[in-house]
Design a protein around this motif. Structure first.
Motif, PDB file in Angstrom:
ATOM      1  N   MET A   1       0.840  -1.177   0.000  1.00 32.99           N
ATOM      2  CA  MET A   1       0.000   0.000   0.000  1.00 32.99           C
ATOM      3  C   MET A   1       0.887   1.243   0.000  1.00 32.99           C
ATOM      4  N   ALA A   2       0.578   2.151  -0.856  1.00 30.72           N
ATOM      5  CA  ALA A   2       1.364   3.372  -1.005  1.00 30.72           C
ATOM      6  C   ALA A   2       1.101   4.334   0.151  1.00 30.72           C
ATOM      7  N   LYS A   7       1.160   9.372  -2.822  1.00 34.10           N
ATOM      8  CA  LYS A   7      -0.049   9.614  -3.616  1.00 34.10           C
ATOM      9  C   LYS A   7      -0.215  11.102  -3.896  1.00 34.10           C
ATOM     10  N   ILE A   8       0.026  11.918  -2.891  1.00 31.66           N
ATOM     11  CA  ILE A   8      -0.108  13.370  -3.064  1.00 31.66           C
ATOM     12  C   ILE A   8       0.915  13.873  -4.074  1.00 31.66           C
ATOM     13  N   GLU A   9       2.149  13.400  -3.979  1.00 35.28           N
ATOM     14  CA  GLU A   9       3.168  13.850  -4.934  1.00 35.28           C
ATOM     15  C   GLU A   9       2.861  13.374  -6.352  1.00 35.28           C
ATOM     16  N   GLN A  10       2.272  12.196  -6.495  1.00 36.94           N
ATOM     17  CA  GLN A  10       1.840  11.750  -7.819  1.00 36.94           C
ATOM     18  C   GLN A  10       0.721  12.648  -8.336  1.00 36.94           C
ATOM     19  N   TYR A  11      -0.200  13.004  -7.472  1.00 35.89           N
ATOM     20  CA  TYR A  11      -1.321  13.855  -7.851  1.00 35.89           C
ATOM     21  C   TYR A  11      -0.844  15.245  -8.279  1.00 35.89           C
ATOM     22  N   VAL A  12       0.085  15.820  -7.502  1.00 38.10           N
ATOM     23  CA  VAL A  12       0.581  17.166  -7.799  1.00 38.10           C
ATOM     24  C   VAL A  12       1.558  17.140  -8.971  1.00 38.10           C
ATOM     25  N   GLY A  13       2.288  16.034  -9.122  1.00 36.95           N
ATOM     26  CA  GLY A  13       3.227  15.914 -10.231  1.00 36.95           C
ATOM     27  C   GLY A  13       4.620  16.423  -9.914  1.00 36.95           C
ATOM     28  N   ARG A  14       4.924  16.578  -8.626  1.00 36.93           N
ATOM     29  CA  ARG A  14       6.238  17.053  -8.205  1.00 36.93           C
ATOM     30  C   ARG A  14       6.404  16.792  -6.705  1.00 36.93           C
ATOM     31  N   LYS A  15       7.619  17.074  -6.210  1.00 40.97           N
ATOM     32  CA  LYS A  15       7.858  17.005  -4.772  1.00 40.97           C
ATOM     33  C   LYS A  15       7.002  18.075  -4.098  1.00 40.97           C
ATOM     34  N   VAL A  16       6.467  17.734  -2.943  1.00 41.83           N
ATOM     35  CA  VAL A  16       5.582  18.643  -2.219  1.00 41.83           C
ATOM     36  C   VAL A  16       6.246  19.035  -0.900  1.00 41.83           C
ATOM     37  N   ALA A  52      -6.886   6.197  -7.142  1.00 40.21           N
ATOM     38  CA  ALA A  52      -6.497   5.926  -8.524  1.00 40.21           C
ATOM     39  C   ALA A  52      -4.977   5.989  -8.703  1.00 40.21           C
ATOM     40  N   LEU A  53      -4.284   6.638  -7.787  1.00 39.44           N
ATOM     41  CA  LEU A  53      -2.826   6.780  -7.870  1.00 39.44           C
ATOM     42  C   LEU A  53      -2.076   5.714  -7.083  1.00 39.44           C
ATOM     43  N   GLU A  54      -2.795   4.788  -6.488  1.00 38.42           N
ATOM     44  CA  GLU A  54      -2.205   3.762  -5.610  1.00 38.42           C
ATOM     45  C   GLU A  54      -1.058   3.005  -6.279  1.00 38.42           C
ATOM     46  N   SER A  55      -1.270   2.507  -7.468  1.00 33.14           N
ATOM     47  CA  SER A  55      -0.277   1.667  -8.126  1.00 33.14           C
ATOM     48  C   SER A  55       1.023   2.423  -8.396  1.00 33.14           C
ATOM     49  N   ASP A  61       7.194   4.296  -3.791  1.00 35.58           N
ATOM     50  CA  ASP A  61       7.555   3.894  -2.428  1.00 35.58           C
ATOM     51  C   ASP A  61       8.542   2.726  -2.442  1.00 35.58           C
ATOM     52  N   ALA A  62       8.310   1.767  -3.328  1.00 31.07           N
ATOM     53  CA  ALA A  62       9.201   0.611  -3.417  1.00 31.07           C
ATOM     54  C   ALA A  62      10.595   1.040  -3.880  1.00 31.07           C
ATOM     55  N   GLN A  63      10.653   1.948  -4.835  1.00 32.23           N
ATOM     56  CA  GLN A  63      11.947   2.451  -5.313  1.00 32.23           C
ATOM     57  C   GLN A  63      12.663   3.230  -4.218  1.00 32.23           C
ATOM     58  N   ASN A  64      11.924   4.027  -3.460  1.00 33.67           N
ATOM     59  CA  ASN A  64      12.526   4.769  -2.349  1.00 33.67           C
ATOM     60  C   ASN A  64      13.079   3.827  -1.289  1.00 33.67           C
ATOM     61  N   ALA A  65      12.360   2.754  -1.016  1.00 34.52           N
ATOM     62  CA  ALA A  65      12.822   1.768  -0.035  1.00 34.52           C
ATOM     63  C   ALA A  65      14.103   1.095  -0.521  1.00 34.52           C
ATOM     64  N   LEU A  66      14.149   0.784  -1.814  1.00 29.90           N
ATOM     65  CA  LEU A  66      15.346   0.158  -2.378  1.00 29.90           C
ATOM     66  C   LEU A  66      16.531   1.125  -2.338  1.00 29.90           C
TER      67      LEU A  66
END
Length: 128
Positions: A1-2, A7-16, A52-55, A61-66
């Motif tokens: 789960m993201a 999700k917010i950064e995906q929605y805005v399209g940039r770092k928040v 809708a932005l979950e995936s 999130d997975a890339q950040n963890a890696l």
């Protein structure tokens, strides 16, 4: 789960800026939620928009963890650089160099084996 952050950064399209633009609140035992929204030119997202932005957010999130896993791994490798330097400069004086070499290889292989910091079984460094 993201995370809600992703999700917010995906929605805005940039770092928040999660201090000045968006405040996320979290209460014990409840899901975090958007407490305040001050993103210029972008209305506060609905729950449906965030779902809708979950995936895509989960991928981030997975890339950040890696990346975090790599950071820790790189620190552990750096802490053992002295072994390689000593071996090269002193021409084979590290008595258990093969063990150190194997340990360092296991550290390098961590990101091939694990994708989550919680799952990692760190190898044990040889004794000096």
């Amino acid at each position: 789960m993201a995370t809600l952050h992703s999700k917010i950064e995906q929605y805005v399209g940039r770092k928040v800026d999660f201090i000045h633009e968006v405040m996320i609140h979290s209460e014990s035992g409840k899901e975090p939620y958007i407490g305040s929204w001050n993103v210029e030119g972008k209305p506060k997202p609905t729950d449906e928009q965030l779902k809708a932005l979950e995936s895509k957010a989960a991928e981030v999130d997975a890339q950040n963890a890696l990346n975090y896993l790599r950071t820790i791994r790189d620190k552990k490798l750096t802490e053992t650089d002295w072994v390689v330097i000593k071996e090269k400069e002193e021409g084979g004086t590290v008595k258990n160099f093969a063990d150190w070499k194997e340990y360092r290889q296991k550290l390098r292989d961590i990101t091939n084996t694990y994708k989550s910091l919680e799952d990692v079984k760190w190898p044990t460094a040889p004794s000096e």
